[in-house]
Design an enzyme around this catalytic site. Structure first.
Site, PDB file in Angstrom:
ATOM      1  N   PHE A 102       0.834  -0.945   0.047  1.00  0.00           N
ATOM      2  CA  PHE A 102       0.172   0.108   0.139  1.00  0.00           C
ATOM      3  C   PHE A 102       0.893   1.300   0.105  1.00  0.00           C
ATOM      4  O   PHE A 102       2.004   1.236   0.702  1.00  0.00           O
ATOM      5  CB  PHE A 102      -1.137  -0.075   1.315  1.00  0.00           C
ATOM      6  N   ASP A 173       7.081  -3.303   8.174  1.00  0.00           N
ATOM      7  CA  ASP A 173       5.686  -2.899   7.698  1.00  0.00           C
ATOM      8  C   ASP A 173       4.935  -3.990   8.042  1.00  0.00           C
ATOM      9  O   ASP A 173       4.713  -4.827   7.056  1.00  0.00           O
ATOM     10  CB  ASP A 173       5.508  -2.232   6.575  1.00  0.00           C
ATOM     11  N   HIS A 176      -0.129  -5.898   7.592  1.00  0.00           N
ATOM     12  CA  HIS A 176      -0.996  -7.037   6.889  1.00  0.00           C
ATOM     13  C   HIS A 176      -0.840  -8.141   7.810  1.00  0.00           C
ATOM     14  O   HIS A 176      -1.588  -9.210   7.571  1.00  0.00           O
ATOM     15  CB  HIS A 176      -0.505  -7.366   5.605  1.00  0.00           C
ATOM     16  N   GLN A 199      -6.734  -0.722  10.685  1.00  0.00           N
ATOM     17  CA  GLN A 199      -7.922  -0.330   9.660  1.00  0.00           C
ATOM     18  C   GLN A 199      -8.910  -1.370   9.441  1.00  0.00           C
ATOM     19  O   GLN A 199      -8.696  -2.580   9.398  1.00  0.00           O
ATOM     20  CB  GLN A 199      -7.256   0.452   8.489  1.00  0.00           C
ATOM     21  N   LYS A 202      -8.454  -4.872   7.908  1.00  0.00           N
ATOM     22  CA  LYS A 202      -7.295  -5.539   8.262  1.00  0.00           C
ATOM     23  C   LYS A 202      -7.822  -6.832   8.955  1.00  0.00           C
ATOM     24  O   LYS A 202      -8.856  -6.903   9.466  1.00  0.00           O
ATOM     25  CB  LYS A 202      -6.219  -4.953   9.113  1.00  0.00           C
ATOM     26  N   ARG A 231       5.850  13.759  25.485  1.00  0.00           N
ATOM     27  CA  ARG A 231       5.882  13.362  26.966  1.00  0.00           C
ATOM     28  C   ARG A 231       6.857  12.238  27.299  1.00  0.00           C
ATOM     29  O   ARG A 231       6.872  11.464  26.399  1.00  0.00           O
ATOM     30  CB  ARG A 231       4.626  13.192  27.593  1.00  0.00           C
ATOM     31  N   TYR A 238       2.555  18.218  32.272  1.00  0.00           N
ATOM     32  CA  TYR A 238       2.944  19.310  31.216  1.00  0.00           C
ATOM     33  C   TYR A 238       4.665  19.618  31.039  1.00  0.00           C
ATOM     34  O   TYR A 238       4.985  20.748  30.788  1.00  0.00           O
ATOM     35  CB  TYR A 238       2.413  20.525  31.555  1.00  0.00           C
ATOM     36  N   ARG A 248      -2.326   9.363  19.847  1.00  0.00           N
ATOM     37  CA  ARG A 248      -2.925   8.460  20.660  1.00  0.00           C
ATOM     38  C   ARG A 248      -4.276   7.888  20.323  1.00  0.00           C
ATOM     39  O   ARG A 248      -5.036   8.324  19.700  1.00  0.00           O
ATOM     40  CB  ARG A 248      -3.397   9.438  22.207  1.00  0.00           C
TER      41      ARG A 248
HETATM   42  C1  LIG Z   1       1.031  -2.295   3.927  1.00  0.00           C
HETATM   43  C2  LIG Z   1       0.386  -1.147   4.459  1.00  0.00           C
HETATM   44  N1  LIG Z   1       1.076  -0.075   5.113  1.00  0.00           N
HETATM   45  C3  LIG Z   1       0.592   0.812   5.764  1.00  0.00           C
HETATM   46  C4  LIG Z   1      -0.771   0.891   5.721  1.00  0.00           C
HETATM   47  C5  LIG Z   1      -1.512   2.170   6.382  1.00  0.00           C
HETATM   48  O1  LIG Z   1      -2.400   1.721   7.386  1.00  0.00           O
HETATM   49  P1  LIG Z   1      -3.434   2.519   7.945  1.00  0.00           P
HETATM   50  O2  LIG Z   1      -4.640   2.528   6.489  1.00  0.00           O
HETATM   51  O3  LIG Z   1      -4.011   2.231   9.184  1.00  0.00           O
HETATM   52  O4  LIG Z   1      -3.225   3.942   7.844  1.00  0.00           O
HETATM   53  C6  LIG Z   1      -1.732  -0.095   5.253  1.00  0.00           C
HETATM   54  C7  LIG Z   1      -3.145   0.162   5.012  1.00  0.00           C
HETATM   55  O5  LIG Z   1      -3.654  -0.533   4.184  1.00  0.00           O
HETATM   56  C8  LIG Z   1      -0.864  -1.298   4.402  1.00  0.00           C
HETATM   57  O6  LIG Z   1      -1.941  -2.044   4.030  1.00  0.00           O
END
Ligand SMILES: Cc1ncc(COP(=O)(O)O)c(C=O)c1O
Length: 415
Positions: A102, A173, A176, A199, A202, A231, A238, A248
């Site tokens: 992605f 990354d 997935h 998301q 997923k 922080r 603060y 967050r």
């Molecule tokens: C391989 C990969 N990296 C990063 C992301 C980004 O994630 P998000 O959509 O939660 O920002 C995705 C989302 O589809 C992804 O498939």
């Protein structure tokens, strides 16, 4: 008389397959009501962060994934940005990413003022090609972002060896790869830092969300600070130590993510069992074959289920025509994230936004970046199903096999 649905025959599948995703029930409802009635809708309201829903989610997920530290954040893109800042990325650093992913894998790099260098994938497993990584290293290279594409693991032994040899960081990354393991170790624990997305689509979700993981306590503290406006844990509220954003996760997300994490082991077992059954049938149909699974993959948090179309064993039919016929039969096949990301207008037209690269440093001309393996797989071979298609029962697998078999047996109608 035509048999294939694309030519007016009856279709094979006329009911939904798999499950309505995400799965949920009383635990999610109760957790949401608990947040509502607690009057504490963010984790900062708890004396002890571990007692919050976000804290419980971090603990449950890191335990399942086998990683020591975790910081829940707003989404996967910002998880990658947070990881890159945590690792100490500098303006103009080059970071090597695969073409098949992605786009956020690479745009997160630009968003921290670094430069993605996009390389090709392995023909067999569709993961970042370690040889291409090594060939792309320059004096400016700071790190590698292997993507555990589709939930199958990248070759972490070779990626880590290359990183060690050249003094590079590894940010996984793992957006997935919830649950996926390499030689018994969870993705997200194999490089310096791991990044997951939660998301909605997923394999583990709370609508939107993300999580950063690491085995290194210092990196965990830095990631915590980067997600919390600079922080430091244990210091006055603060008192801010670095310039950082607010990434967050809310208690609403934490509550759902925690309950969904409890469902994950069973869902992974169900998907894997269905995939194995499906693959046994697939192997018997000429012209289609399962994507091989690396022997090092000891648990499979499948996101896209990939199989391969082989035109030369399918009477020369094109992938596009196969997909059209399959869609008419009631099984739309997708391409996962196989579209090489450098072909996006943002790369081709160099719409990078307000980047600050050092004088004399520039991004490659992405229009000239060639990834022939990724191109070929997208155009000729790659077929994907969503992971929730594999959460149904055996009759769903049988229906999918019936549809593929029917197209294969009647391929002459498509010529
Ligand atoms: C391989 C990969 N990296 C990063 C992301 C980004 O994630 P998000 O959509 O939660 O920002 C995705 C989302 O589809 C992804 O498939």
């Amino acid at each position: 008389m035509a048999k294939l649905a694309i030519n007016g025959g009856p279709n094979t599948i006329n009911r939904p397959l798999g499950v309505a995703w995400p799965e949920f029930g009383a635990p999610e409802e109760e957790a949401l009501l608990d947040v509502l009635h607690s009057h504490i809708w963010w984790r900062g309201g708890y004396q002890e962060a571990k007692d919050s829903w976000v804290g419980k989610f971090e603990n449950a997920f890191s335990e399942y994934q086998g990683v020591k530290y975790a910081v829940a954040v707003t989404n996967g893109t910002q998880a990658i940005e947070c990881a890159l800042k945590t690792i100490g990325i500098k303006p103009g650093d080059e970071v090597i990413c695969p073409a098949s992913t992605f786009v956020a894998t690479a745009t997160a790099v630009i968003l921290v003022n670094a430069i993605p260098v996009i390389v090709d994938i392995e023909p067999e497993y569709y993961q970042i090609d370690p040889d291409a990584v090594e060939a792309a290293i320059t004096p400016r290279t700071a790190g590698i972002i292997p993507v555990h594409y589709a939930g199958y693991p990248a070759d972490m032994d070779r990626i880590n060896a290359i990183a060690k040899k050249h003094g590079l960081f590894v940010v996984e990354d793992a957006c997935h790869a919830h649950g996926t393991q390499w030689k018994g170790q969870g993705c997200g624990s194999l490089g310096d830092i791991g990044c997951f997305s939660l998301q909605m689509g997923k394999g583990l979700t709370c609508g939107e969300g993300g999580i950063v993981t690491t085995q290194d306590e210092q990196l965990a503290q830095k990631a915590y600070s980067f997600h919390h406006i600079g922080r430091l844990s244990g210091r006055p509220f603060y008192e801010h130590h670095i310039v950082a954003s607010n990434l967050r996760m809310t208690e609403w997300q934490g509550a759902i993510a925690y309950q969904q994490t409890k469902r994950l082991p069973e869902q992974i077992q169900r998907r894997t069992a269905n995939a194995m059954y499906f693959e046994t049938g697939l192997r018997e149909i000429p012209g289609v074959e399962p994507m091989p699974r690396r022997p090092e993959m000891t648990r499979w948090g499948c996101y896209f289920y990939h199989f391969k179309f082989k035109s030369d064993e399918f009477e020369g039919l094109s992938l596009q025509r196969f997909k059209e016929a399959m869609a008419a039969e009631g099984l739309p096949l997708r391409s996962g994230h196989l579209h090489p990301i450098q072909k996006n207008p943002l790369f081709v037209n160099r719409n990078f936004g307000p980047v600050c690269w050092p004088a004399g440093v520039d991004a490659p001309d992405y229009a000239q970046v060639e990834t022939p393996v990724a191109d070929r797989i997208l155009a000729e071979e790659g077929c994907s199903l969503s992971h929730h298609t594999l959460l149904g029962d055996r009759s769903d697998m049988d229906l999918m096999l019936d549809a593929i078999r029917k197209v294969r047996e009647n391929v002459a109608e498509l010529m």
